[in-house]
Enzyme design. Structure first.
Site, PDB file in Angstrom:
ATOM      1  CG  ASP A 161     -28.667  35.007  72.343  1.00 33.57           C
ATOM      2  OD1 ASP A 161     -29.070  36.084  71.853  1.00 33.57           O
ATOM      3  OD2 ASP A 161     -28.511  34.841  73.565  1.00 33.57           O
TER       4      ASP A 161
ATOM      5  CE1 TYR B  11     -36.937  44.311  83.334  1.00 35.79           C
ATOM      6  CE2 TYR B  11     -37.081  44.748  85.669  1.00 35.79           C
ATOM      7  CZ  TYR B  11     -36.513  44.071  84.614  1.00 35.79           C
ATOM      8  OH  TYR B  11     -35.539  43.135  84.864  1.00 35.79           O
TER       9      TYR B  11
ATOM     10  CE1 TYR C 237     -37.292  40.086  83.784  1.00 37.57           C
ATOM     11  CE2 TYR C 237     -37.234  40.655  86.112  1.00 37.57           C
ATOM     12  CZ  TYR C 237     -36.731  39.947  85.052  1.00 37.57           C
ATOM     13  OH  TYR C 237     -35.660  39.093  85.230  1.00 37.57           O
TER      14      TYR C 237
ATOM     15  CE1 TYR D  75     -33.143  51.806  86.110  1.00 40.74           C
ATOM     16  CE2 TYR D  75     -33.424  52.666  88.327  1.00 40.74           C
ATOM     17  CZ  TYR D  75     -32.780  51.827  87.441  1.00 40.74           C
ATOM     18  OH  TYR D  75     -31.784  50.986  87.890  1.00 40.74           O
TER      19      TYR D  75
HETATM   20  N1  LIG Z   1     -28.408  38.068  85.921  1.00 44.94           N
HETATM   21  C1  LIG Z   1     -29.242  38.017  86.929  1.00 44.94           C
HETATM   22  O1  LIG Z   1     -28.888  38.301  88.063  1.00 44.94           O
HETATM   23  C2  LIG Z   1     -30.660  37.591  86.752  1.00 44.94           C
HETATM   24  C3  LIG Z   1     -31.512  37.804  87.835  1.00 44.94           C
HETATM   25  C4  LIG Z   1     -32.831  37.368  87.731  1.00 44.94           C
HETATM   26  C5  LIG Z   1     -33.275  36.725  86.600  1.00 44.94           C
HETATM   27  N2  LIG Z   1     -32.432  36.526  85.560  1.00 44.94           N
HETATM   28  C6  LIG Z   1     -32.990  35.835  84.385  1.00 44.94           C
HETATM   29  O2  LIG Z   1     -32.010  34.981  83.811  1.00 44.94           O
HETATM   30  C7  LIG Z   1     -32.109  34.979  82.400  1.00 44.94           C
HETATM   31  C8  LIG Z   1     -30.781  35.352  81.752  1.00 44.94           C
HETATM   32  O3  LIG Z   1     -30.350  36.592  82.243  1.00 44.94           O
HETATM   33  P1  LIG Z   1     -28.967  37.287  81.835  1.00 44.94           P
HETATM   34  O4  LIG Z   1     -28.545  38.076  83.007  1.00 44.94           O
HETATM   35  O5  LIG Z   1     -28.051  36.286  81.251  1.00 44.94           O
HETATM   36  O6  LIG Z   1     -29.493  38.308  80.721  1.00 44.94           O
HETATM   37  P2  LIG Z   1     -28.928  38.628  79.253  1.00 44.94           P
HETATM   38  O7  LIG Z   1     -29.723  39.759  78.731  1.00 44.94           O
HETATM   39  O8  LIG Z   1     -27.450  38.783  79.305  1.00 44.94           O
HETATM   40  O9  LIG Z   1     -29.257  37.302  78.440  1.00 44.94           O
HETATM   41  C9  LIG Z   1     -30.467  37.054  77.795  1.00 44.94           C
HETATM   42  C10 LIG Z   1     -30.154  36.554  76.390  1.00 44.94           C
HETATM   43  O10 LIG Z   1     -31.381  36.192  75.756  1.00 44.94           O
HETATM   44  C11 LIG Z   1     -31.311  36.596  74.398  1.00 44.94           C
HETATM   45  N3  LIG Z   1     -32.670  36.774  73.888  1.00 44.94           N
HETATM   46  C12 LIG Z   1     -33.615  37.645  74.343  1.00 44.94           C
HETATM   47  N4  LIG Z   1     -34.729  37.554  73.597  1.00 44.94           N
HETATM   48  C13 LIG Z   1     -34.486  36.610  72.645  1.00 44.94           C
HETATM   49  C14 LIG Z   1     -35.262  36.089  71.577  1.00 44.94           C
HETATM   50  N5  LIG Z   1     -36.494  36.535  71.334  1.00 44.94           N
HETATM   51  N6  LIG Z   1     -34.715  35.129  70.808  1.00 44.94           N
HETATM   52  C15 LIG Z   1     -33.459  34.686  71.040  1.00 44.94           C
HETATM   53  N7  LIG Z   1     -32.673  35.147  72.035  1.00 44.94           N
HETATM   54  C16 LIG Z   1     -33.188  36.104  72.825  1.00 44.94           C
HETATM   55  C17 LIG Z   1     -30.547  37.921  74.435  1.00 44.94           C
HETATM   56  O11 LIG Z   1     -29.990  38.224  73.161  1.00 44.94           O
HETATM   57  C18 LIG Z   1     -29.505  37.636  75.496  1.00 44.94           C
HETATM   58  O12 LIG Z   1     -28.303  37.155  74.936  1.00 44.94           O
HETATM   59  C19 LIG Z   1     -33.266  35.930  82.072  1.00 44.94           C
HETATM   60  O13 LIG Z   1     -34.437  35.183  81.890  1.00 44.94           O
HETATM   61  C20 LIG Z   1     -33.396  36.803  83.300  1.00 44.94           C
HETATM   62  O14 LIG Z   1     -34.713  37.271  83.472  1.00 44.94           O
HETATM   63  C21 LIG Z   1     -31.146  36.963  85.604  1.00 44.94           C
HETATM   64  O1  LIG Z   2     -26.692  53.432  88.340  1.00 42.05           O
HETATM   65  C1  LIG Z   2     -27.474  52.825  89.089  1.00 42.05           C
HETATM   66  C2  LIG Z   2     -28.160  51.615  88.702  1.00 42.05           C
HETATM   67  C3  LIG Z   2     -29.003  50.995  89.620  1.00 42.05           C
HETATM   68  N1  LIG Z   2     -29.186  51.510  90.867  1.00 42.05           N
HETATM   69  C4  LIG Z   2     -30.040  50.803  91.864  1.00 42.05           C
HETATM   70  O2  LIG Z   2     -29.399  49.558  92.147  1.00 42.05           O
HETATM   71  C5  LIG Z   2     -30.366  48.551  92.485  1.00 42.05           C
HETATM   72  C6  LIG Z   2     -30.122  47.312  91.663  1.00 42.05           C
HETATM   73  O3  LIG Z   2     -30.381  47.588  90.315  1.00 42.05           O
HETATM   74  P1  LIG Z   2     -30.206  46.507  89.115  1.00 42.05           P
HETATM   75  O4  LIG Z   2     -30.148  47.297  87.862  1.00 42.05           O
HETATM   76  O5  LIG Z   2     -29.087  45.588  89.356  1.00 42.05           O
HETATM   77  O6  LIG Z   2     -31.584  45.716  89.108  1.00 42.05           O
HETATM   78  P2  LIG Z   2     -32.522  45.102  90.234  1.00 42.05           P
HETATM   79  O7  LIG Z   2     -31.749  44.384  91.280  1.00 42.05           O
HETATM   80  O8  LIG Z   2     -33.445  46.161  90.719  1.00 42.05           O
HETATM   81  O9  LIG Z   2     -33.362  44.106  89.343  1.00 42.05           O
HETATM   82  C7  LIG Z   2     -32.762  42.967  88.741  1.00 42.05           C
HETATM   83  O10 LIG Z   2     -33.128  41.913  89.557  1.00 42.05           O
HETATM   84  C8  LIG Z   2     -33.167  40.604  89.114  1.00 42.05           C
HETATM   85  C9  LIG Z   2     -33.349  40.375  87.643  1.00 42.05           C
HETATM   86  O11 LIG Z   2     -34.542  39.736  87.323  1.00 42.05           O
HETATM   87  C10 LIG Z   2     -33.052  41.485  86.745  1.00 42.05           C
HETATM   88  O12 LIG Z   2     -31.747  41.304  86.297  1.00 42.05           O
HETATM   89  C11 LIG Z   2     -33.300  42.842  87.326  1.00 42.05           C
HETATM   90  O13 LIG Z   2     -34.690  43.040  87.304  1.00 42.05           O
HETATM   91  C12 LIG Z   2     -31.737  49.235  92.308  1.00 42.05           C
HETATM   92  O14 LIG Z   2     -32.158  49.699  93.569  1.00 42.05           O
HETATM   93  C13 LIG Z   2     -31.439  50.423  91.405  1.00 42.05           C
HETATM   94  O15 LIG Z   2     -32.342  51.497  91.595  1.00 42.05           O
HETATM   95  C14 LIG Z   2     -28.524  52.686  91.247  1.00 42.05           C
HETATM   96  O16 LIG Z   2     -28.683  53.189  92.376  1.00 42.05           O
HETATM   97  N2  LIG Z   2     -27.694  53.302  90.338  1.00 42.05           N
END
Ligand SMILES: NC(=O)c1ccc[n+]([C@@H]2O[C@H](COP(=O)([O-])OP(=O)(O)OC[C@H]3O[C@@H](n4cnc5c(N)ncnc54)[C@H](O)[C@@H]3O)[C@@H](O)[C@H]2O)c1
Ligand SMILES: O=c1ccn([C@@H]2O[C@H](COP(=O)(O)OP(=O)(O)O[C@H]3OC[C@@H](O)[C@H](O)[C@H]3O)[C@@H](O)[C@H]2O)c(=O)[nH]1
EC number: 4.1.1.35
Length: 387
Positions: A48, A103, A183, A329
């Site tokens: 990372d 995005y 995205y 946004y």
């Molecule tokens: N958290 C969720 O609910 C959720 C939902 C849908 C998809 N995802 C997917 O899961 C994955 C992880 O998500 P997360 O919530 O842990 O996000 P996060 O942002 O906390 O973690 C992503 C990590 O990747 C690292 N990173 C990004 N670009 C990099 C690069 N070029 N080189 C090295 N490291 C890099 C960042 O520094 C970060 O620590 C992502 O691919 C995201 O799209 C997460």
């Molecule tokens: O302060 C806020 C932030 C967000 N929101 C709303 O809350 C909902 C959820 O927002 P999040 O920021 O958690 O993001 P979303 O669920 O839309 O997308 C996420 O989905 C899956 C992953 O791939 C990504 O982590 C992200 O794209 C959206 O409808 C957004 O408009 C608010 O109403 N108020």
């Protein structure tokens, strides 16, 4: 301590492996590293650009010190990447820009991060015959079919029009000027590429589609451990508002619906994939909790109530305010209306089910947020602004 005999779902002993985890320093990566260190004998090469969220795992005096190695690198430009993938049995790619505020405002960075930067990872895994678990997203489904029906259509109540199935649902995105979908579209194309590598070149892969995993260490609190103008995902936005005793902002009235799953439940599903390759390879998995559905407005109300309980501070008289998506946004934002994961495939292949209710997961997460940030926020608020 890691137990000596771990068995897979078919009763076979699990051999210790080395995992190259890209994005290990993020929210999901930090929980996955924690779980692997505490409960398995596997080794992790943690890649990372940051390691703040896994610092506690990298101390030299832990029982797992010999099993985790941090490599600070940016996969965009680092010749060490292929060597590290070659050293491992399995690569897990979590690296991505994945906050909706980016995005439509940084669409090029978003597309590069989620598609172009993931290409070499897929290529090195395929060429070196290494297994890949790639993190995609539930956003690849886009909007539900039901959202295009008239508002009063009874079909909107029929699950066939909204439940999201890996092998049947279409991917429905908005027009190109709705850059929100940059995205989802990049993630869809990398999924198709991985699938094609599997079909044409025999790549062993699993694709994970997380449905709003939430819990401690998600994103950042603006002005405390992230930029003050930054906009994290909804859990951190609402936590920040609650910590600062500000009203929670409901984007376009907070009518969108989400299902939230506790990070600790979701990580169990990933560990099953890691340790059961024969059952996980070649599959795309929804990982979410269909029982935890709320509108964003209901989420705000629940978080307000729970935060008052865990902090002992009374809730605001007017706990929420409405804000337009354009204001919050910017231009080009759009939203997923509803996200219910179909659980058939993950149930069949891995027997996984989520356990934690939304109330319970918010209670433990908000307890963590309060313990971690309340003092820092008080200090930041008390500090006079430099003129
Ligand atoms: N958290 C969720 O609910 C959720 C939902 C849908 C998809 N995802 C997917 O899961 C994955 C992880 O998500 P997360 O919530 O842990 O996000 P996060 O942002 O906390 O973690 C992503 C990590 O990747 C690292 N990173 C990004 N670009 C990099 C690069 N070029 N080189 C090295 N490291 C890099 C960042 O520094 C970060 O620590 C992502 O691919 C995201 O799209 C997460
Ligand atoms: O302060 C806020 C932030 C967000 N929101 C709303 O809350 C909902 C959820 O927002 P999040 O920021 O958690 O993001 P979303 O669920 O839309 O997308 C996420 O989905 C899956 C992953 O791939 C990504 O982590 C992200 O794209 C959206 O409808 C957004 O408009 C608010 O109403 N108020």
């Amino acid at each position: 301590m890691a137990s000596s005999v771990r068995l897979d779902l078919d009763g076979n002993p699990i051999k210790p492996i080395t995992i190259c985890m890209i994005g290990a320093g993020g929210f999901i990566g930090s929980h996955l590293c924690e779980k692997i260190m505490a409960e398995t004998p596997h080794k992790v090469l943690a890649l990372d650009v940051y390691n703040d969220k896994i610092k506690h795992l990298l101390e030299p005096d832990t029982p797992w010190a010999a099993r985790i190695q941090f490599h600070r690198l940016n996969i965009k430009q680092d010749s060490r990447l292929e060597g590290l993938i070659k050293m491992a049995d399995l690569t897990i790619n979590l690296a991505a820009i994945c906050t909706p505020a980016d995005y439509n405002t940084r669409p090029l960075d978003t597309i590069y991060s989620n598609f172009i930067d993931a290409l070499p990872v897929v290529k090195y895994c395929s060429e070196n015959q290494k297994r890949l678990i790639h993190f995609s997203t539930c956003e690849v489904y886009g909007k539900t079919i039901g959202s295009f029906l008239p508002k009063d259509s009874p079909l909107r109540q029929d699950p066939a029009y909204y439940v999201l199935k890996e092998d049947a649902s279409p991917c429905i995105f908005g027009s190109i000027e709705k850059q929100r979908w940059s995205y989802a579209c990049a993630k869809q194309l990398i999924e198709r590429l991985i699938y094609a590598e599997g079909a044409e070149n025999g790549l062993e892969f699993s694709i994970v589609r997380p449905f709003n995993w939430i819990g401690p260490r998600m994103d950042f609190i603006p002005g405390i451990d992230g930029p003050s103008e930054g906009v994290p995902r909804v859990l951190a936005c609402f936590s920040n508002n609650l910590l600062r005793q500000e009203p929670l902002k409901l984007v376009d009235g907070g009518q969108s619906q989400r299902t939230f799953v506790y990070i600790k439940d979701a990580i169990e599903a990933v560990l099953l994939m890691i340790e059961n390759p024969a059952r996980a390879n070649g599959h795309i998995f929804n990982v979410g909790n269909p029982n935890n559905e709320v509108t964003v407005k209901q989420l705000a109300e629940m978080m307000t109530q729970i935060y008052a309980k865990v902090s002992g501070e009374p809730a605001l008289e007017k706990p929420t305010i409405d804000v337009s998506s354009k204001e919050f946004y910017g231009v080009g934002y759009d939203d997923s209306d509803k996200r219910i994961p179909d659980m058939t495939i993950i149930n069949q292949q891995l027997g996984w089910n989520p356990k934690t209710s939304l109330w319970d997961l918010l209670e433990s997460t908000l307890t963590y947020q309060h313990r971690t940030y309340a003092e820092a926020i008080k200090k930041a608020i008390a500090k006079p602004v430099a003129s």
